[in-house]
Structure formats: C-alpha cells, structure tokens
Design a protein around this motif. Structure first.
Motif, PDB file in Angstrom:
ATOM      1  N   LEU A 106      18.419 -48.752 -14.650  1.00 17.55           N
ATOM      2  CA  LEU A 106      18.141 -49.812 -15.636  1.00 17.55           C
ATOM      3  C   LEU A 106      18.183 -49.299 -17.068  1.00 17.55           C
ATOM      4  CD1 LEU A 106      14.966 -49.437 -16.715  1.00 17.55           C
ATOM      5  CD2 LEU A 106      14.452 -50.427 -14.510  1.00 17.55           C
ATOM      6  N   PHE A 107      18.150 -47.990 -17.261  1.00 14.83           N
ATOM      7  CA  PHE A 107      18.201 -47.453 -18.622  1.00 14.83           C
ATOM      8  C   PHE A 107      19.563 -47.673 -19.277  1.00 14.83           C
ATOM      9  CE2 PHE A 107      14.524 -44.829 -17.233  1.00 14.83           C
ATOM     10  CZ  PHE A 107      13.639 -45.184 -18.248  1.00 14.83           C
ATOM     11  N   VAL A 158      19.017 -45.031 -23.507  1.00 11.16           N
ATOM     12  CA  VAL A 158      20.194 -44.228 -23.172  1.00 11.16           C
ATOM     13  C   VAL A 158      19.888 -42.740 -23.382  1.00 11.16           C
ATOM     14  CG1 VAL A 158      22.584 -43.693 -23.829  1.00 11.16           C
ATOM     15  CG2 VAL A 158      21.841 -46.071 -23.630  1.00 11.16           C
ATOM     16  N   HIS A 159      19.103 -42.437 -24.410  1.00  9.95           N
ATOM     17  CA  HIS A 159      18.687 -41.052 -24.657  1.00  9.95           C
ATOM     18  C   HIS A 159      17.899 -40.520 -23.462  1.00  9.95           C
ATOM     19  CE1 HIS A 159      16.227 -37.778 -26.441  1.00  9.95           C
ATOM     20  NE2 HIS A 159      17.295 -37.585 -27.199  1.00  9.95           N
ATOM     21  N   THR A 160      16.999 -41.319 -22.930  1.00 13.80           N
ATOM     22  CA  THR A 160      16.238 -40.919 -21.740  1.00 13.80           C
ATOM     23  C   THR A 160      17.162 -40.680 -20.555  1.00 13.80           C
ATOM     24  OG1 THR A 160      14.292 -42.167 -22.474  1.00 13.80           O
ATOM     25  CG2 THR A 160      14.426 -41.636 -20.126  1.00 13.80           C
ATOM     26  N   PHE A 161      18.149 -41.560 -20.381  1.00 11.24           N
ATOM     27  CA  PHE A 161      19.105 -41.412 -19.287  1.00 11.24           C
ATOM     28  C   PHE A 161      19.892 -40.103 -19.424  1.00 11.24           C
ATOM     29  CE2 PHE A 161      23.487 -42.049 -17.783  1.00 11.24           C
ATOM     30  CZ  PHE A 161      23.255 -42.331 -16.436  1.00 11.24           C
ATOM     31  N   LEU A 162      20.372 -39.798 -20.623  1.00  7.31           N
ATOM     32  CA  LEU A 162      21.140 -38.571 -20.834  1.00  7.31           C
ATOM     33  C   LEU A 162      20.289 -37.328 -20.585  1.00  7.31           C
ATOM     34  CD1 LEU A 162      23.225 -39.508 -24.008  1.00  7.31           C
ATOM     35  CD2 LEU A 162      24.118 -39.075 -21.710  1.00  7.31           C
ATOM     36  N   CYS A 185      25.945 -47.033 -27.906  1.00  6.02           N
ATOM     37  CA  CYS A 185      24.758 -46.169 -27.967  1.00  6.02           C
ATOM     38  C   CYS A 185      25.053 -44.789 -27.400  1.00  6.02           C
ATOM     39  CB  CYS A 185      23.603 -46.827 -27.220  1.00  6.02           C
ATOM     40  SG  CYS A 185      23.139 -48.442 -27.877  1.00  6.02           S
ATOM     41  N   PHE A 186      25.831 -44.722 -26.321  1.00  6.55           N
ATOM     42  CA  PHE A 186      26.261 -43.431 -25.795  1.00  6.55           C
ATOM     43  C   PHE A 186      27.023 -42.658 -26.866  1.00  6.55           C
ATOM     44  CE2 PHE A 186      25.592 -45.006 -21.403  1.00  6.55           C
ATOM     45  CZ  PHE A 186      25.124 -43.852 -20.794  1.00  6.55           C
ATOM     46  N   ARG A 187      27.943 -43.315 -27.556  1.00  6.94           N
ATOM     47  CA  ARG A 187      28.751 -42.633 -28.562  1.00  6.94           C
ATOM     48  C   ARG A 187      27.881 -42.174 -29.736  1.00  6.94           C
ATOM     49  NH1 ARG A 187      34.567 -44.636 -30.052  1.00  6.94           N
ATOM     50  NH2 ARG A 187      34.586 -42.412 -30.544  1.00  6.94           N
TER      51      ARG A 187
END
Length: 241
Positions: A106-107, A158-162, A185-187
């Motif tokens: 879900l992130f 997304v930061h948490t996911f990475l 956001c990834f980029r």
C-alpha cells in the motif's frame, strides 16, 4: 561489494484504465456522460480497459526478453496494477513465475484524489472556487486536493518503501507496477530532484500507460538507465491516474 540496494529496479506505470479512458487526460470529467461508466467505483477497484489488457501483455513479452525473471514483483494492490502485473507475468513460463514472489504494498498506491474524485470540471469549480489559486500558489508537488494527498505526502510513503527494499531485497531484481503520480515520487527520491523539478512533468514526459522506467545499481546508487520506454502498439498513452 556494496549490496545495500536492489541490483535492478524496473518501474511500470499501469496499463490504460477505465478512468484514463473516460477522463482523456483531464483533471476532472468533462461532463456527466463522460463519468457515467466509472461513477461510484472507488479508485482501488478501477479495472483496465480491453486495450489496457493488451498493452500489459505486449509489455510483458518485452520485459521478459529484456530483463528475464525477477526476484520480486510489487503492485499497489489496486485492481489496475494487479491486472497489469498479471498481463506482464503471462509472458513468463510456469517455472519462471513460480520463482517470482508477487506482493501488494500500500505504500506505492496512487495519491488519494480527495473529495473531487468523481466531479466534473464545472462541479469542482463550483464546490472549490479557491482551488485554482491555491494550486498556483503551492504548486503541483506540495498542494493537496481537498480531502486528498499531495505528492509530497506520497513521497513520504515511497521513501519508506525504498528503505524496505534496501533492507530486505539488496542485490535482487525488482519489478514494480505502480501509478503515474507515485512514479514522480520515485524519481524525486532516486534522482535527487529539487522541489521545482517535481512540480510537474516536463513537456512530453508524462508517463505513458505501461511506460517502463529502469534503474540499475552502479555501485554507489540506483542510476536511471531509461525513462518511459513503451513497447506496446495498441490503444493510446493516456494521462492521469
């Protein structure tokens, strides 16, 4: 050797969805007729169109040929990303699929669109007459749609996911099927964008349905290899979520 990150990160925007088709790249629906097919369907249950399924299948063959099998495949858990992943993975053999772990997270879901989700342009302007000025003031990265999330908010998860990928999947090949806003956001995080760069996609760089963005470990970080490569030949590269 530093293995504090995945060896390969392949990001795919979902294939054409029913809302992409209905909204035709607009922020809101043009009129009540345009939204009729998807009205009342929550964002996480929006399906792919027939063309979207074909886009995913064609993209799957290209991904398999170019990258081979992956260690893990992540989707946002939304119907359109899960269906896209299914179409992509259909290109692989049964044995190859058995070795790839597929999981929803879900992130990496799309930005919460808020209260104007099902509104026409006229309805949104009537309900939120201040919104355009607010958006111009704060910009497309920081501004929150009424009741929804800003892309800055999405960047936090997304930061948490990475960080989780770095901890649990270092040295592995990862395929991620996500959304256009989330991809920005990834980029922002992976390429060290400034706030100004993240305000909006540069002209001609809005991610296409099933557009593929690739990062490879260069020994010190995940480096962009290419952005928004398209391998399908059916349908249209719709904007929007």
């Amino acid at each position: 050797m530093d293995t504090s990150r995945p060896a390969l990160l392949v990001l795919v925007r979902h294939a054409e969805s029913a809302r992409n088709q209905a909204k035709k790249g607009s922020v809101y629906f043009a009129d009540t007729a345009a939204r009729q097919v998807v009205r009342g369907v929550p964002d996480h249950l929006i399906d792919l169109t027939a063309d979207g399924h074909k886009q995913a299948e064609q993209t799957g063959h290209a991904i398999r040929e170019r990258f081979g099998a992956f260690d893990h495949v992540f989707t946002s858990g939304y119907a359109r990303t899960e269906q896209t992943a299914e179409g992509i993975l259909a290109a692989y053999t049964t044995a190859e699929r058995a070795g790839m772990h597929v999981k929803a997270d879900l992130f990496i879901r799309e930005r919460d669109p808020g209260f104007a989700y099902d509104m026409t342009t006229a309805e949104a302007e009537a309900a939120f007459p201040w919104l355009n000025e607010y958006w111009q003031t704060f910009g497309g990265f920081m501004a929150r749609p009424p009741g929804g999330e800003s892309l800055a908010d999405v960047t936090g998860r997304v930061h948490t996911f990475l960080n989780t990928l770095a901890r649990d999947h270092a040295g592995q090949k990862i395929l991620i099927v996500t959304h256009g806003g989330t991809l920005r956001c990834f980029r922002f995080l992976l390429e060290g964008w400034t706030y100004a760069q993240a305000q909006k996609w540069p002209r001609g760089q809005t991610p296409a349905n099933c557009g593929i963005t690739t990062y490879s470990d260069n020994g010190s970080r995940l480096e962009l290899v290419d952005y928004n490569r398209v391998y399908w030949t059916v349908g249209s590269a719709a904007d929007g979520i």
